[in-house]
Design a protein around this motif. Structure first.
Motif, PDB file in Angstrom:
ATOM      1  N   LEU A  69     -40.325  84.751   6.432  1.00  0.00           N
ATOM      2  CA  LEU A  69     -39.751  83.517   5.906  1.00  0.00           C
ATOM      3  C   LEU A  69     -40.828  82.619   5.294  1.00  0.00           C
ATOM      4  O   LEU A  69     -40.676  82.101   4.192  1.00  0.00           O
ATOM      5  CB  LEU A  69     -39.015  82.767   7.017  1.00  0.00           C
ATOM      6  N   LYS A  70     -41.923  82.480   6.039  1.00  0.00           N
ATOM      7  CA  LYS A  70     -43.003  81.618   5.563  1.00  0.00           C
ATOM      8  C   LYS A  70     -43.594  82.152   4.254  1.00  0.00           C
ATOM      9  O   LYS A  70     -43.834  81.389   3.322  1.00  0.00           O
ATOM     10  CB  LYS A  70     -44.100  81.543   6.640  1.00  0.00           C
ATOM     11  N   THR A  71     -43.788  83.467   4.206  1.00  0.00           N
ATOM     12  CA  THR A  71     -44.373  84.076   3.012  1.00  0.00           C
ATOM     13  C   THR A  71     -43.447  83.978   1.806  1.00  0.00           C
ATOM     14  O   THR A  71     -43.891  83.705   0.692  1.00  0.00           O
ATOM     15  CB  THR A  71     -44.713  85.558   3.282  1.00  0.00           C
ATOM     16  N   SER A  72     -42.171  84.186   2.059  1.00  0.00           N
ATOM     17  CA  SER A  72     -41.221  84.155   0.940  1.00  0.00           C
ATOM     18  C   SER A  72     -40.799  82.729   0.589  1.00  0.00           C
ATOM     19  O   SER A  72     -40.272  82.498  -0.500  1.00  0.00           O
ATOM     20  CB  SER A  72     -39.979  84.983   1.289  1.00  0.00           C
ATOM     21  N   GLY A  73     -41.007  81.796   1.516  1.00  0.00           N
ATOM     22  CA  GLY A  73     -40.593  80.420   1.279  1.00  0.00           C
ATOM     23  C   GLY A  73     -39.092  80.233   1.377  1.00  0.00           C
ATOM     24  O   GLY A  73     -38.531  79.288   0.822  1.00  0.00           O
ATOM     25  N   ILE A  74     -38.448  81.148   2.062  1.00  0.00           N
ATOM     26  CA  ILE A  74     -36.984  81.089   2.205  1.00  0.00           C
ATOM     27  C   ILE A  74     -36.643  80.635   3.624  1.00  0.00           C
ATOM     28  O   ILE A  74     -37.359  80.947   4.573  1.00  0.00           O
ATOM     29  CB  ILE A  74     -36.378  82.472   1.874  1.00  0.00           C
ATOM     30  N   ALA A  75     -35.547  79.890   3.738  1.00  0.00           N
ATOM     31  CA  ALA A  75     -35.171  79.342   5.040  1.00  0.00           C
ATOM     32  C   ALA A  75     -34.530  80.394   5.935  1.00  0.00           C
ATOM     33  O   ALA A  75     -33.938  81.363   5.457  1.00  0.00           O
ATOM     34  CB  ALA A  75     -34.202  78.194   4.859  1.00  0.00           C
ATOM     35  N   LYS A  76     -34.684  80.158   7.235  1.00  0.00           N
ATOM     36  CA  LYS A  76     -34.178  81.108   8.211  1.00  0.00           C
ATOM     37  C   LYS A  76     -32.662  81.293   8.088  1.00  0.00           C
ATOM     38  O   LYS A  76     -32.154  82.406   8.148  1.00  0.00           O
ATOM     39  CB  LYS A  76     -34.549  80.650   9.621  1.00  0.00           C
ATOM     40  N   LYS A  77     -32.001  80.204   7.880  1.00  0.00           N
ATOM     41  CA  LYS A  77     -30.538  80.258   7.771  1.00  0.00           C
ATOM     42  C   LYS A  77     -30.107  81.163   6.610  1.00  0.00           C
ATOM     43  O   LYS A  77     -29.100  81.868   6.699  1.00  0.00           O
ATOM     44  CB  LYS A  77     -29.985  78.847   7.562  1.00  0.00           C
ATOM     45  N   THR A  78     -30.832  81.086   5.525  1.00  0.00           N
ATOM     46  CA  THR A  78     -30.513  81.921   4.364  1.00  0.00           C
ATOM     47  C   THR A  78     -30.657  83.403   4.709  1.00  0.00           C
ATOM     48  O   THR A  78     -29.798  84.215   4.382  1.00  0.00           O
ATOM     49  CB  THR A  78     -31.435  81.568   3.181  1.00  0.00           C
ATOM     50  N   LEU A  79     -31.747  83.724   5.398  1.00  0.00           N
ATOM     51  CA  LEU A  79     -31.943  85.117   5.802  1.00  0.00           C
ATOM     52  C   LEU A  79     -30.770  85.615   6.622  1.00  0.00           C
ATOM     53  O   LEU A  79     -30.212  86.680   6.337  1.00  0.00           O
ATOM     54  CB  LEU A  79     -33.237  85.254   6.618  1.00  0.00           C
ATOM     55  N   TYR A  80     -30.380  84.803   7.592  1.00  0.00           N
ATOM     56  CA  TYR A  80     -29.309  85.253   8.481  1.00  0.00           C
ATOM     57  C   TYR A  80     -27.920  85.166   7.849  1.00  0.00           C
ATOM     58  O   TYR A  80     -26.932  85.535   8.471  1.00  0.00           O
ATOM     59  CB  TYR A  80     -29.382  84.520   9.816  1.00  0.00           C
ATOM     60  N   SER A  81     -27.871  84.635   6.619  1.00  0.00           N
ATOM     61  CA  SER A  81     -26.587  84.701   5.916  1.00  0.00           C
ATOM     62  C   SER A  81     -26.465  86.041   5.170  1.00  0.00           C
ATOM     63  O   SER A  81     -25.370  86.501   4.884  1.00  0.00           O
ATOM     64  CB  SER A  81     -26.454  83.538   4.946  1.00  0.00           C
TER      65      SER A  81
END
Lengths: 194, 194
Positions: free
Chosen positions: B34-46
């Motif tokens: 998440l940190k490397t991609s700059g994407i939020a955790k919630k987005t990943l789990y969606s």
DNA sequence: ACACAAGTAGACAGGTTGGTCTATGTGTTG
DNA sequence: CAACACATAGACCAACCTGTCTACTTGTGT
């Protein structure tokens, strides 16, 4: 009593090896090694200053175990072609789990460990590399006997090494249990070739 | 906008692949992806219900990437012997990091992943096996062209596959950057053999 | 202008990690 | 018996893990 001291240390290494080999190193925690071996945490940390050190000892232990086994196999037959054939048949035994000492077959511990520790400045990675070189050297000795010219011996050595590593990978990743036999069939062509 | 949706998903997969390939899967946490991609955790789990699912998508992505690349290499030359030669020269390009798409070289992602996920009932392991079979099938098609007899084609196929896998392992674990070239030299002997 | 979909930031929970430390037991030796 | 080295059990710590959840921001279409 020094033998008892070695016993605990060895027990830890053997338990760790068994778990690491079966499930990978990062997937196995210290606590599981302790629970499985029935040894206390304090004892572990009296022999090893960290998990890393236990891993290093485990890799070293497996390297000796494997090399000793392979060498004992070669020692049973004549040097040269017969030894090379024996290497491939031993490989077949290993893959098909006819060697209790190395069972169950989960691929090459050093290839597996290299997958988890592949930074060039990591000494565990170095240990894996050294092990593979030692196995290769063992094979080279036999190649030299059937190929008097050094260059030809080294060339054959590399070819056979490619087949050996390939067989381990095919057996593990593809489940090809005949990989070692097919590798030996292929090897015979190379040995016979001009 | 569906392309944007795909973008985030693909970004996650690409970041995860890069980290997983470089350091191993268990060694890399979700938070780092998440940190490397700059994407939020919630987005990943969606997009993915668990880390396991992200891993599966990552393996799938790499498989397509690799197969497409290899196929495009073959497509540039004639079928048969030239294609086989091209496979080995592409392997050499990969190992020596002349293919930006696949760099940096850290061995075979599927061999590496199999080392961490090797339980027979694990579908990630199954994905690795499937990938290897697809690569092997690609090679078989070329073998069939230069060996009209099916049995001979399959035999050659296995031999060449052993050399390919062996080259990848030698390059990664032993640091033998010439492994692919030597594999091709060896392969030529087998192709020429009766 | 407003609703809505899709994003971000990050606190939080519950569990696990590697590693330290205290308290206790045990078996051999002087 | 006393002293000692070596073992055990397991509490404890700080850090990290996966996964959930709330609260806020952004951009687009009607």
């Amino acid at each position: 009593m020094p033998t008892l001291i070695l016993d605990k240390r060895t027990q830890l290494i053997e338990t760790a090896l068994s778990l690491f080999y079966e499930r990978g190193i990062h997937a196995v925690g210290i606590n599981e090694v302790l629970k499985t071996s029935g040894i206390a945490k304090k004892t572990l940390y009296s022999y090893f200053s960290s998990k890393e050190e236990l891993i290093a000892a485990t890799v070293e232990y497996r390297s000796r175990l494997f090399l000793n086994w392979l060498q004992s196999q070669i020692a049973e037959v004549d040097p040269g072609r017969a030894s090379i054939e024996r290497i491939f048949s031993s490989l077949d035994d290993w893959i098909n789990e006819r060697v209790e000492l190395l069972s169950p077959f989960k691929g090459c511990f050093f290839i597996n460990t290299s997958a988890e520790y592949n930074r060039h400045d990591c000494n565990i990675y170095g240990q894996c590399r050294t092990h593979k070189q030692q196995v290769c050297e063992l094979l080279l000795q036999q190649c030299r006997i059937i190929q008097s010219e050094e260059k030809a011996a080294q060339s054959l050595n590399t070819s056979l090494s490619l087949l050996v590593e390939g067989a381990i990978v095919r057996a593990h990743v593809m489940g090809d249990k005949q990989a070692a036999q097919q590798a030996w069939t292929t090897a015979q062509v190379l040995i016979a070739a001009p």
